[in-house]
Design an enzyme around this catalytic site. Structure first.
Site, PDB file in Angstrom:
ATOM      1  N   ASP A   1      11.583 -13.796 -44.987  1.00 49.31           N
ATOM      2  CA  ASP A   1      11.685 -14.325 -43.617  1.00 49.31           C
ATOM      3  C   ASP A   1      11.348 -15.817 -43.591  1.00 49.31           C
ATOM      4  OD1 ASP A   1       9.145 -13.455 -44.357  1.00 49.31           O
ATOM      5  OD2 ASP A   1       8.684 -12.443 -42.468  1.00 49.31           O
TER       6      ASP A   1
ATOM      7  N   ASP B   1      22.395 -11.872 -50.385  1.00 46.93           N
ATOM      8  CA  ASP B   1      23.654 -11.761 -49.631  1.00 46.93           C
ATOM      9  C   ASP B   1      23.496 -12.464 -48.293  1.00 46.93           C
ATOM     10  OD1 ASP B   1      26.218 -10.800 -48.748  1.00 46.93           O
ATOM     11  OD2 ASP B   1      25.137  -9.324 -47.544  1.00 46.93           O
TER      12      ASP B   1
ATOM     13  N   TYR C   1      21.598  -2.259 -52.936  1.00 47.26           N
ATOM     14  CA  TYR C   1      23.010  -1.885 -53.081  1.00 47.26           C
ATOM     15  C   TYR C   1      23.215  -0.764 -54.104  1.00 47.26           C
ATOM     16  CZ  TYR C   1      24.736  -5.927 -50.433  1.00 47.26           C
ATOM     17  OH  TYR C   1      25.030  -6.833 -49.444  1.00 47.26           O
TER      18      TYR C   1
ATOM     19  N   ASP D   1      25.034 -16.410 -46.845  1.00 47.09           N
ATOM     20  CA  ASP D   1      25.868 -16.699 -45.669  1.00 47.09           C
ATOM     21  C   ASP D   1      25.210 -17.810 -44.847  1.00 47.09           C
ATOM     22  OD1 ASP D   1      27.803 -14.691 -46.259  1.00 47.09           O
ATOM     23  OD2 ASP D   1      27.997 -14.178 -44.133  1.00 47.09           O
TER      24      ASP D   1
ATOM     25  N   LYS E   1       9.753  -9.557 -50.504  1.00 46.07           N
ATOM     26  CA  LYS E   1       9.074  -9.113 -49.277  1.00 46.07           C
ATOM     27  C   LYS E   1       7.949  -8.165 -49.681  1.00 46.07           C
ATOM     28  CE  LYS E   1       8.770  -8.771 -44.748  1.00 46.07           C
ATOM     29  NZ  LYS E   1       8.344  -9.875 -43.870  1.00 46.07           N
TER      30      LYS E   1
END
Ligand code: NAD
Ligand code: IPM
Ligand code: MN
Length: 379
Positions: free
Chosen positions: A219, A243, A136, A247, A186
């Site tokens: 993942d 983020d 971001y 959710d 990752k």
């Protein structure tokens, strides 16, 4: 006296923030030691359409004197999202160095998770989302725009300082709460940023030999959140990964309308900002059906941050009692209550929640408990 800046924003933002303010007003009436003064700011899409900006040029300076910010949501089909979000929400998070975005993911008793056979004891995670850098950072470029050679560069920033302070904060939280820490990254594909993140996590973890630590690729983390949510205590991840995973977390805890967040500047050098994790929900805006719990729960995190821990706990217990019954739930949770009725229900249960002794005789531990009132920055 604490000064609170209120930015209701767009869509369901004003609807849910109204309930949070009502609840805070009730607490101030009940307890003279809680003194809050509110100023409301009309910043959002309407403001943009009439002025050409989401907030005034000196917006951050205007907010800087406040003790906290209560934020609803922004975003509207009338203006591109990258304009509305970059110029307001992300500007505040970055400008006020809100580098910790605390996002509790808890399944409350009585709420049915879409995951089969899981109950409240299985879903109890505290996400620590890095809030100022990562994907971001807002750096990049666009060349050959509008041609078939169109190229976009979006540069992520991962600094040792930035990763370290987020990871340390996560370990401090885990130590206080007696939880494990899981780092999500990752490093197998992102040989620069992912590897730096992993190196810093490994280094910091040696400072906390008493705290169990784990590392997962993002993942796999998404998969385990569904298959085995009980393995997560504190989870620390970069801006984008957390983020997305929160959710998913909101879905697991019963819906977007429930999930709270606290954007913290732990040193209190700048105001911290409290907001539900959901957006402006244009599909249900104006229908009085938005669930106010995510906003109210975020308000509880604000009370904790301001040093009113007992009220914070009471609000969280009242939320728990209110959502336990379909009559006081909004339609997203299979209930029949309007936004206003759901907010009133939490308030109606507050006095009782406040008097309920804890922990022995009371209900289960408070959902979403924030770290200590004034989170001490680890040195
Ligand atoms: P969203 O979170 O607004 O909505 C996703 C789904 O969740 C929708 O079906 C919505 O009805 C439901 N939902 C959200 N809040 C709810 C609530 N309180 N009660 C019941 N149901 C609720 O996400 P989106 O649709 O992807 O985004 C809509 C707009 O909001 C976009 O402009 C987006 O950029 C913006 N957004 C803003 C924020 C923020 O201000 N913090 C966060 C996320 C998205
Ligand atoms: C959130 C939102 C924001 C984010 C968007 C609206 C910029 O999705 O608070 O989770 O990605 O941080
Ligand atoms: Mn989000």
């Amino acid at each position: 006296m604490y000064r609170i800046a209120v930015i209701p924003g767009d869509g369901v933002g004003p609807e849910v923030v109204r309930e949070s303010r009502k609840l805070l007003g009730f607490i101030c009436d009940r307890d003279s030691t809680v003194q809050l003064a509110f100023d409301e700011f009309p910043w959002g899409t309407d403001y943009y359409l009439s002025t050409g900006e989401m907030m005034p040029a000196d917006g951050l300076a205007q907010l800087s004197g406040y003790d906290a910010i209560l934020f609803g949501a922004v975003g509207s089909p009338r203006v591109p999202d990258h304009v509305t979000l970059r110029q307001l929400l992300l500007r505040i998070r970055h400008g006020f160095d809100q580098y910790i975005n605390l996002r509790p993911v808890r399944l409350l008793p009585g709420i049915r998770s879409p995951l089969a056979d899981v109950g409240p004891s299985d879903v109890d995670m505290l996400f620590v989302r890095e809030g100022t850098e990562g994907e971001y950072a807002g750096l990049g470029d666009r060349i050959y725009r509008g041609t078939d050679r169109d190229v976009a560069l979006q540069t992520a920033i991962f600094s040792r300082h930035g990763v370290q302070r987020a990871v340390r904060w996560a370990f401090e939280l885990a130590r206080r709460e007696g939880r494990s820490v899981t780092s999500v990254s990752k490093g197998n594909a992102l040989q620069y940023s992912g590897v730096l993140w992993d190196e810093v996590f490994a280094e910091v973890s040696t400072e906390y030999p008493d705290v169990e630590s784990h590392e997962l690729l993002v993942d796999a983390a998404a998969m385990f959140m569904v298959m085995d949510p009980r393995r997560f205590g504190v989870v620390v991840a970069s801006n984008l990964y957390a983020d997305i995973l929160t959710d998913l977390g909101a879905a697991i805890m019963g819906g977007m309308g429930l999930a709270p967040s606290a954007n913290l500047n732990p040193e209190h050098r700048f105001p911290s900002m409290f907001e539900p994790i959901h957006g402006s929900a244009p599909d249900i805006a104006g229908k009085s059906v938005a669930n106010p719990v995510g906003s109210i729960w975020s308000t509880a995190l604000m009370l904790e941050h301001l040093g009113h821990a007992a009220w914070s706990a009471a609000v969280q217990r009242a939320i728990q009692a209110a959502v336990a019954s379909p009559a006081t739930r909004t339609p997203d949770l299979g209930g029949t209550a309007s936004t206003r009725q759901a907010g009133d229900a939490v308030i109606a249960l507050l006095d009782h929640a406040r008097e309920t002794p804890r922990p022995e005789a009371g209900p289960p531990p408070v959902p979403g408990a924030a770290p200590a009132a004034s989170p001490v920055p680890p040195s």
